[in-house]
Structures are given as C-alpha cells and as structure tokens.
Design a protein around this motif. Structure first.
Motif, PDB file in Angstrom:
ATOM      1  N   LYS A  97       0.809  -1.220   0.000  1.00  0.00           N
ATOM      2  CA  LYS A  97       0.000   0.000   0.000  1.00  0.00           C
ATOM      3  C   LYS A  97       0.845   1.274   0.000  1.00  0.00           C
ATOM      4  CE  LYS A  97      -3.825  -2.300   0.365  1.00  0.00           C
ATOM      5  NZ  LYS A  97      -4.748  -2.395  -0.731  1.00  0.00           N
ATOM      6  N   CYS A  98       2.152   1.137   0.080  1.00  0.00           N
ATOM      7  CA  CYS A  98       3.034   2.302   0.104  1.00  0.00           C
ATOM      8  C   CYS A  98       3.657   2.522  -1.271  1.00  0.00           C
ATOM      9  CB  CYS A  98       4.129   2.109   1.150  1.00  0.00           C
ATOM     10  SG  CYS A  98       3.500   2.172   2.838  1.00  0.00           S
ATOM     11  N   ASN A  99       4.301   3.656  -1.434  1.00  0.00           N
ATOM     12  CA  ASN A  99       4.923   3.968  -2.727  1.00  0.00           C
ATOM     13  C   ASN A  99       6.396   3.595  -2.780  1.00  0.00           C
ATOM     14  OD1 ASN A  99       5.958   5.909  -1.080  1.00  0.00           O
ATOM     15  ND2 ASN A  99       5.293   7.665  -2.285  1.00  0.00           N
ATOM     16  N   LYS A 100       6.864   2.866  -1.772  1.00  0.00           N
ATOM     17  CA  LYS A 100       8.252   2.396  -1.729  1.00  0.00           C
ATOM     18  C   LYS A 100       8.258   0.877  -1.797  1.00  0.00           C
ATOM     19  CE  LYS A 100      10.878   4.599   1.402  1.00  0.00           C
ATOM     20  NZ  LYS A 100      11.269   5.100   2.735  1.00  0.00           N
ATOM     21  N   SER A 101       9.336   0.305  -2.305  1.00  0.00           N
ATOM     22  CA  SER A 101       9.471  -1.151  -2.365  1.00  0.00           C
ATOM     23  C   SER A 101       9.647  -1.720  -0.964  1.00  0.00           C
ATOM     24  CB  SER A 101      10.674  -1.545  -3.225  1.00  0.00           C
ATOM     25  OG  SER A 101      10.436  -1.211  -4.572  1.00  0.00           O
ATOM     26  N   VAL A 102       9.064  -2.912  -0.763  1.00  0.00           N
ATOM     27  CA  VAL A 102       9.171  -3.594   0.523  1.00  0.00           C
ATOM     28  C   VAL A 102       9.628  -5.030   0.297  1.00  0.00           C
ATOM     29  CG1 VAL A 102       7.403  -2.198   1.671  1.00  0.00           C
ATOM     30  CG2 VAL A 102       6.738  -4.315   0.515  1.00  0.00           C
ATOM     31  N   GLU A 103      10.205  -5.614   1.344  1.00  0.00           N
ATOM     32  CA  GLU A 103      10.597  -7.024   1.351  1.00  0.00           C
ATOM     33  C   GLU A 103       9.737  -7.722   2.391  1.00  0.00           C
ATOM     34  OE1 GLU A 103      15.260  -6.398   0.172  1.00  0.00           O
ATOM     35  OE2 GLU A 103      14.710  -6.310   2.292  1.00  0.00           O
ATOM     36  N   VAL A 104       9.271  -8.924   2.053  1.00  0.00           N
ATOM     37  CA  VAL A 104       8.344  -9.656   2.907  1.00  0.00           C
ATOM     38  C   VAL A 104       8.844 -11.084   3.094  1.00  0.00           C
ATOM     39  CG1 VAL A 104       5.960 -10.453   3.168  1.00  0.00           C
ATOM     40  CG2 VAL A 104       6.415  -8.287   1.999  1.00  0.00           C
ATOM     41  N   GLU A 105       8.715 -11.603   4.308  1.00  0.00           N
ATOM     42  CA  GLU A 105       8.953 -13.016   4.600  1.00  0.00           C
ATOM     43  C   GLU A 105       7.694 -13.569   5.239  1.00  0.00           C
ATOM     44  OE1 GLU A 105      12.354 -13.458   7.125  1.00  0.00           O
ATOM     45  OE2 GLU A 105      13.757 -12.942   5.534  1.00  0.00           O
ATOM     46  N   LEU A 152       7.182 -23.983  10.695  1.00  0.00           N
ATOM     47  CA  LEU A 152       7.323 -25.207   9.917  1.00  0.00           C
ATOM     48  C   LEU A 152       7.779 -24.935   8.492  1.00  0.00           C
ATOM     49  CD1 LEU A 152       4.113 -27.066  11.127  1.00  0.00           C
ATOM     50  CD2 LEU A 152       6.444 -27.295  11.984  1.00  0.00           C
ATOM     51  N   LEU A 153       7.459 -23.755   7.984  1.00  0.00           N
ATOM     52  CA  LEU A 153       7.862 -23.378   6.628  1.00  0.00           C
ATOM     53  C   LEU A 153       8.061 -21.876   6.575  1.00  0.00           C
ATOM     54  CD1 LEU A 153       8.200 -24.361   3.623  1.00  0.00           C
ATOM     55  CD2 LEU A 153       5.833 -23.672   3.302  1.00  0.00           C
ATOM     56  N   LYS A 154       9.159 -21.448   5.967  1.00  0.00           N
ATOM     57  CA  LYS A 154       9.463 -20.029   5.826  1.00  0.00           C
ATOM     58  C   LYS A 154       9.678 -19.750   4.347  1.00  0.00           C
ATOM     59  CE  LYS A 154      12.927 -16.685   7.284  1.00  0.00           C
ATOM     60  NZ  LYS A 154      14.132 -16.488   8.071  1.00  0.00           N
ATOM     61  N   SER A 155       9.071 -18.690   3.842  1.00  0.00           N
ATOM     62  CA  SER A 155       9.230 -18.334   2.434  1.00  0.00           C
ATOM     63  C   SER A 155      10.588 -17.704   2.182  1.00  0.00           C
ATOM     64  CB  SER A 155       8.135 -17.352   2.001  1.00  0.00           C
ATOM     65  OG  SER A 155       8.416 -16.050   2.504  1.00  0.00           O
ATOM     66  N   GLU A 156      10.939 -17.646   0.925  1.00  0.00           N
ATOM     67  CA  GLU A 156      12.095 -16.837   0.555  1.00  0.00           C
ATOM     68  C   GLU A 156      11.708 -15.380   0.752  1.00  0.00           C
ATOM     69  OE1 GLU A 156      11.587 -16.254  -4.162  1.00  0.00           O
ATOM     70  OE2 GLU A 156      12.034 -18.288  -3.534  1.00  0.00           O
ATOM     71  N   GLN A 157      12.656 -14.489   0.664  1.00  0.00           N
ATOM     72  CA  GLN A 157      12.368 -13.072   0.805  1.00  0.00           C
ATOM     73  C   GLN A 157      11.706 -12.582  -0.480  1.00  0.00           C
ATOM     74  OE1 GLN A 157      15.201 -10.832   3.117  1.00  0.00           O
ATOM     75  NE2 GLN A 157      15.205  -9.322   1.504  1.00  0.00           N
ATOM     76  N   ARG A 172       6.699 -10.995   8.319  1.00  0.00           N
ATOM     77  CA  ARG A 172       7.233  -9.671   8.636  1.00  0.00           C
ATOM     78  C   ARG A 172       7.576  -8.968   7.336  1.00  0.00           C
ATOM     79  NH1 ARG A 172      13.266 -10.783  11.020  1.00  0.00           N
ATOM     80  NH2 ARG A 172      14.075 -11.931   9.231  1.00  0.00           N
ATOM     81  N   TRP A 173       7.724  -7.642   7.412  1.00  0.00           N
ATOM     82  CA  TRP A 173       8.071  -6.851   6.238  1.00  0.00           C
ATOM     83  C   TRP A 173       8.981  -5.700   6.649  1.00  0.00           C
ATOM     84  CZ3 TRP A 173       6.956  -1.650   5.542  1.00  0.00           C
ATOM     85  CH2 TRP A 173       6.077  -1.086   6.466  1.00  0.00           C
ATOM     86  N   ARG A 174       9.672  -5.168   5.647  1.00  0.00           N
ATOM     87  CA  ARG A 174      10.516  -3.985   5.863  1.00  0.00           C
ATOM     88  C   ARG A 174      10.636  -3.248   4.537  1.00  0.00           C
ATOM     89  NH1 ARG A 174      16.488  -6.802   6.531  1.00  0.00           N
ATOM     90  NH2 ARG A 174      16.610  -7.627   4.421  1.00  0.00           N
ATOM     91  N   PHE A 175      10.966  -1.960   4.637  1.00  0.00           N
ATOM     92  CA  PHE A 175      11.269  -1.205   3.427  1.00  0.00           C
ATOM     93  C   PHE A 175      12.574  -1.739   2.851  1.00  0.00           C
ATOM     94  CE2 PHE A 175       8.583   1.977   5.609  1.00  0.00           C
ATOM     95  CZ  PHE A 175       7.640   2.146   4.613  1.00  0.00           C
ATOM     96  N   LYS A 176      12.651  -1.851   1.546  1.00  0.00           N
ATOM     97  CA  LYS A 176      13.849  -2.376   0.895  1.00  0.00           C
ATOM     98  C   LYS A 176      15.059  -1.543   1.314  1.00  0.00           C
ATOM     99  CE  LYS A 176      15.539  -4.114  -3.409  1.00  0.00           C
ATOM    100  NZ  LYS A 176      15.143  -5.406  -3.891  1.00  0.00           N
ATOM    101  N   GLY A 177      16.094  -2.229   1.789  1.00  0.00           N
ATOM    102  CA  GLY A 177      17.314  -1.567   2.234  1.00  0.00           C
ATOM    103  C   GLY A 177      17.332  -1.237   3.718  1.00  0.00           C
ATOM    104  N   SER A 178      16.197  -1.393   4.393  1.00  0.00           N
ATOM    105  CA  SER A 178      16.116  -1.106   5.830  1.00  0.00           C
ATOM    106  C   SER A 178      16.476  -2.357   6.632  1.00  0.00           C
ATOM    107  CB  SER A 178      14.693  -0.666   6.185  1.00  0.00           C
ATOM    108  OG  SER A 178      14.547  -0.570   7.589  1.00  0.00           O
TER     109      SER A 178
END
Length: 100
Positions: A31-39, A50-55, A81-87
């Motif tokens: 929902k933001c205008n910046k790229s995010v990374e999610v696991e 039991l299972l973890k996704s790739e980033q 969890r998520w974070r802004f890319k590079g954070s």
C-alpha cells in the motif's frame, strides 16, 4: 518510520494437491509507494515455524498472489514480517489462523 501499515496479507481457501500437500493461497499488497521485502511463515499451534518463504519483494502499489505448499502436518497459522527495501527494521504482519 512510525506505524506504517504498508503490507496487507489475505489468505484464500486452503486446499490439498494431488500429493496430499497443503496449499495456502496468499495475496500480498503493498500500500506504500516504496518497495518492501516480505517473509512469510507457516506455524503450528505451539508457534513453531514449519515453513518459511524466501524473501519476497513488492514494488510500490504492487499486488501479488503466492501459493505456499507444505507437506508438514499441523499447520495452524500464517504470519510474517516486512521492511522497506534496504532497511534493517522488520515490522510484523498480522497473524491469520488457517482452516485446513
């Protein structure tokens, strides 16, 4: 960065494939205008992962559907969890109980 809620997670109807593995359809929306990374994580009732996704990377405004497939038994919830890319600062996603 405060209390941004950039990533929405929605889970569709779970099913089993022909190999009797659990299939969990997940829709992630940025929902933001910046790229995010999610696991993402699939956990049992005790909270054990039991299972973890790739980033996963979502660009600003992007929406994607993923299928998490697991042959583990006893999966009861999905979280992540998520974070802004590079954070370095990770923020939790909401936890969703699964009906399997």
């Amino acid at each position: 960065m405060g209390k941004e809620r950039c990533v929405d997670i929605n889970v569709g109807t779970t099913s089993y494939d022909t190999l009797d593995r659990l299939v969990v359809p997940v829709t992630l929306s940025n929902k933001c205008n910046k790229s995010v990374e999610v696991e993402l994580q699939l956990r049992n009732e005790e909270g054990r992962v039991l299972l973890k996704s790739e980033q996963l990377t979502l660009h600003g405004g992007e929406k994607r559907v993923y299928e998490l497939i697991s042959d583990f038994r006893g999966i009861s919830e999905i979280t992540g969890r998520w974070r802004f890319k590079g954070s370095n600062e990770w923020k939790p996603l909401k936890t969703i109980a699964l009906r399997t």
